[in-house]
Design an enzyme around this catalytic site. Structure first.
Site, PDB file in Angstrom:
ATOM      1  N   GLY A  48      14.288 -48.671 -19.178  1.00 27.96           N
ATOM      2  CA  GLY A  48      13.806 -49.558 -19.954  1.00 27.96           C
ATOM      3  C   GLY A  48      12.423 -49.925 -19.630  1.00 27.96           C
ATOM      4  N   ASP A  55      11.019 -39.620 -12.517  1.00 25.52           N
ATOM      5  CA  ASP A  55      11.099 -38.417 -13.190  1.00 25.52           C
ATOM      6  C   ASP A  55       9.987 -38.719 -14.517  1.00 25.52           C
ATOM      7  OD1 ASP A  55      13.149 -40.267 -14.827  1.00 25.52           O
ATOM      8  OD2 ASP A  55      12.512 -38.557 -16.208  1.00 25.52           O
ATOM      9  N   ASP A  57      20.551 -37.281 -16.182  1.00 20.38           N
ATOM     10  CA  ASP A  57      20.604 -38.891 -17.035  1.00 20.38           C
ATOM     11  C   ASP A  57      21.793 -38.915 -17.774  1.00 20.38           C
ATOM     12  OD1 ASP A  57      20.477 -37.242 -19.285  1.00 20.38           O
ATOM     13  OD2 ASP A  57      18.179 -37.858 -19.626  1.00 20.38           O
ATOM     14  N   SER A  58      22.214 -39.896 -18.257  1.00 17.67           N
ATOM     15  CA  SER A  58      23.466 -40.186 -19.045  1.00 17.67           C
ATOM     16  C   SER A  58      23.698 -39.682 -20.342  1.00 17.67           C
ATOM     17  CB  SER A  58      23.687 -41.521 -18.852  1.00 17.67           C
ATOM     18  OG  SER A  58      22.812 -42.406 -19.918  1.00 17.67           O
ATOM     19  N   GLY A  59      22.188 -39.462 -21.065  1.00 18.12           N
ATOM     20  CA  GLY A  59      22.341 -39.084 -22.356  1.00 18.12           C
ATOM     21  C   GLY A  59      21.812 -40.324 -23.178  1.00 18.12           C
ATOM     22  N   GLY A  60      21.912 -41.518 -22.722  1.00 20.92           N
ATOM     23  CA  GLY A  60      21.734 -42.716 -23.568  1.00 20.92           C
ATOM     24  C   GLY A  60      20.303 -42.671 -23.992  1.00 20.92           C
ATOM     25  N   PHE A  61      19.456 -42.347 -23.266  1.00 18.97           N
ATOM     26  CA  PHE A  61      18.085 -42.651 -23.720  1.00 18.97           C
ATOM     27  C   PHE A  61      17.644 -41.685 -24.911  1.00 18.97           C
ATOM     28  CE2 PHE A  61      13.310 -41.548 -23.604  1.00 18.97           C
ATOM     29  CZ  PHE A  61      12.989 -42.662 -23.763  1.00 18.97           C
ATOM     30  N   GLN A 104      18.526 -53.157 -16.587  1.00 18.48           N
ATOM     31  CA  GLN A 104      17.916 -53.234 -17.798  1.00 18.48           C
ATOM     32  C   GLN A 104      17.535 -54.639 -17.972  1.00 18.48           C
ATOM     33  OE1 GLN A 104      16.738 -51.152 -19.862  1.00 18.48           O
ATOM     34  NE2 GLN A 104      17.877 -49.300 -19.573  1.00 18.48           N
ATOM     35  N   ASP A 107      23.613 -46.304 -20.538  1.00 22.05           N
ATOM     36  CA  ASP A 107      22.984 -47.575 -20.838  1.00 22.05           C
ATOM     37  C   ASP A 107      22.253 -47.714 -22.176  1.00 22.05           C
ATOM     38  OD1 ASP A 107      20.875 -45.805 -20.136  1.00 22.05           O
ATOM     39  OD2 ASP A 107      19.536 -47.297 -19.235  1.00 22.05           O
TER      40      ASP A 107
END
Lengths: 416, 416
Positions: free
Chosen positions: B257, B307, B132-136, B230, B186
């Site tokens: 989201g 996931d 993942d991008s780390g954003g969450f 999103q 995101d």
């Protein structure tokens, strides 16, 4: 060091494991029918196969498979070697594990385990199991314990309930669990202790040994009962204990009450004196020992069996045992080290993961760190035992001992 | 339910696993020599193999092996699926795992992982990895975060250090880790949220998507970048987001989201609207979802990848997912139950251990309880995915969906 690497091939182990589970199924599932064949479990026996100095190579037969000696027993306190499936324990090279009577009598209870088909089936381990008597944990874990001639009364560390444990009840519990090897109830003192105390505990343990033997007469004939030599660091008491136990007569003999605070030399001197006083045709078990060096030195003095929490507990705390001594994976020097712990190991966990990854797992408190290091440590312990067995058979135990010692002294070499 | 049982034989998997590790070694060890053959990694691609209603059966090709879709990705947050070796994860049937950029950038650090040969080698997993991008996690775990157009600034939950994460840095980190599939940065909001907030976060995510794509141009050609739709529970915003992302162009599209507080019907309605707006020839990934029922219902609406921490986290807390719904092993009714969780399962952990033993392990807080239940749950999730894949290929998805639903509704049957 070629003899350090003698392990059955994975395929062989897997096939043997499946066969082992067929044994559990037979224990539990097959009703004994009048007209059919009733398989008779192999009786407990011990064969001495070779000696080299005082070191002995032997084999114990049990109803759940043979145990090559010298043997190391991983500790499966609560019916699980912490962090490993039984298949993974077997893959380290184990023939036998130890389970703790004290813990299992309190949870889930011996009667419950018996109703579920016994401990082998409960923990999905079809190989040999030795249970301790519960005495040691009563002394170290329980509160408000009262030791009397009849037995010991204590409060459970789980819920504070009052529980009684007598020599007879300890045997009953171990029979319910279905242990291949049961231990007599004894009283184990921490060292140093005053001589009168040591003598009192030794005499009490002896009286309990006799009662344990009588109680064990009701057990299935394929199972074994071991007596326990006590007497602390007093050699006179130790010899008196050993002689009296031998007069009572057991399938095997343990040396208890060591590795409880005394220096290593005191432990080894006691072992060196006591072992020759025990019958040559019975296995000798040094309880609660020890470091890799302890194992080699005790085998050199005639010991056949060991159990210890060091490889499992230390594995959970980031310490790896290797041919080149212990390696503390918590240490920051491993953070960028791409090397495995021991690329020459037969254990995949020691070969397939970098020290950097193990360091990361330990620092991040990930279960997999404990799992991999427990695997590495038990594999190393078993590799060490296999190496000793091969060396004794070949008459090269002295060379093995020197080479092992040299490896530990060499120490772990830092990354270039 | 025969198609629930389609698993490669263990031998085949083991052989394939060894081949997989040869791929890791090739990634890292083989210097590219002028005169020799330079193996070219397979480029990322997606093939749609079959459809049944909106449900799709496909295959993603990656440089680290194929991923059969619909696919479930176990979560390996800190470069480990908690409690399982990579061999054990593979044995559950997994083609791909997810790792968390946020955790790995903080510890051990992306540059460190790169220096150690990349994430596949670091975690000894030769198959596909999505990061993942780390954003969450920045939104859910970090403190004092500040979201600006340029990116997000936050304090590490480990040591309080101030860290910046921009769309470009998120791509750089994922390239250093060596992810087969990278995700754009995101902003993900919890629901319910006011529309202006949803719109702001959607527009910001869109701007970051474009910057992510530009930054990803430097990545090795065999890797893939997914954009993230999103817009919360606002269908207008969702469709605008989807259309704009498709105009930018990505290797695959995620719906982010969701599963952030809204009812299941809102999630499924959103999926049903958004999925058809995404290109049919690209994989569609529903992030952070879900329960077994969520998975089946989302596949029915055109989703290809998932996931979720449910099977692993719940496994660590004593809950098993089975064909007959969830079973809470903490419950005292299991204490004397000799039955396995599911004797018809292809997973040994579901067959070889009694519920009584699992209950004991969970009550005694033994690692093995978490290990076995994590194994059971991931195996069930993979079995469910395999069942859906087979059913879609056979054109019997509706029957599969009904049968699965019926099994869950039947519930766990108490011991006789």
């Amino acid at each position: 060091m070629g003899h350090l690497r003698q392990k059955p091939k994975p395929e062989t182990r897997a096939a043997a494991f499946r066969k082992g589970f067929a044994v559990i199924s037979r224990d539990v599932d097959t009703p004994k029918q009048g007209g059919g064949e009733t398989p008779t479990p192999a009786p407990f026996s011990f064969r001495l196969l070779a000696s080299d100095g005082h070191a002995r190579r032997g084999e114990i037969a049990t109803a759940h498979g043979p145990v090559a000696t010298p043997a190391f027993m991983a500790v499966g306190t609560q019916a699980t070697v912490k962090g490993l499936t039984s298949e993974a324990v077997r893959a380290t090279g184990a023939d036998i594990v130890l389970a703790n009577t004290y813990h299992l009598m309190l949870r889930p209870g011996a009667e419950r385990v018996a109703a579920l088909g016994g401990l082998h089936r409960f923990m999905h381990w079809p190989w040999a199991i030795l249970t301790d008597s519960g005495g040691f944990q009563v002394m170290s874990l329980a509160e408000l314990r009262k030791v009397e001639d009849k037995g010991v009364t204590f409060r459970s560390h789980l819920d504070g309930a009052t529980v009684e444990l007598s020599p007879e009840r300890a045997i009953e519990i171990q029979n319910l669990l279905g242990a291949d090897i049961a231990m007599q109830l004894d009283e184990c003192l921490a060292l140093p202790a005053p001589r009168p105390e040591l003598e009192r505990a030794m005499r009490l343990s002896l009286a309990w040994a006799e009662r344990s033997k009588r109680a064990f007469e009701a057990a299935p004939k394929e199972r074994a009962l071991f007596g326990i030599v006590q007497g602390g660091d007093d050699l006179q008491l130790r010899m008196a204990s050993a002689r009296s136990l031998v007069a009572v007569g057991f399938h095997g003999y343990a040396i208890g009450g060591l590795a409880v605070g005394e220096p290593q030399e005191v432990m080894l001197r006691t072992v060196a004196e006591v072992a020759p006083a025990l019958p040559a045709d019975r296995p000798r078990y040094l309880m609660g020992v020890g470091t890799p060096e302890d194992l080699v030195e005790a085998v050199a003095r005639g010991i056949d069996m060991f159990d210890c929490v060091l490889p499992t507990r230390n594995g959970r705390h980031g310490l790896a045992f290797t041919r080149f001594g212990p390696i503390n994976l918590k240490n920051a020097r491993h953070a960028g080290d791409p090397r495995p712990l021991d690329e020459g190991s037969a254990c995949p966990a020691a070969r397939d993961y970098s020290r950097a990854y193990l360091h990361h797992l330990v620092k991040a408190n990930e279960m997999l760190g404990a799992i991999l290091l427990t695997t590495v440590n038990l594999s190393y312990y078993q590799e060490l035992m296999a190496g000793m067995r091969a060396a004794i058979a070949a008459g090269t135990f002295a060379e093995f001992r020197a080479a092992a010692s040299e490896g530990w002294a060499r120490g772990d070499v830092a990354s270039a």
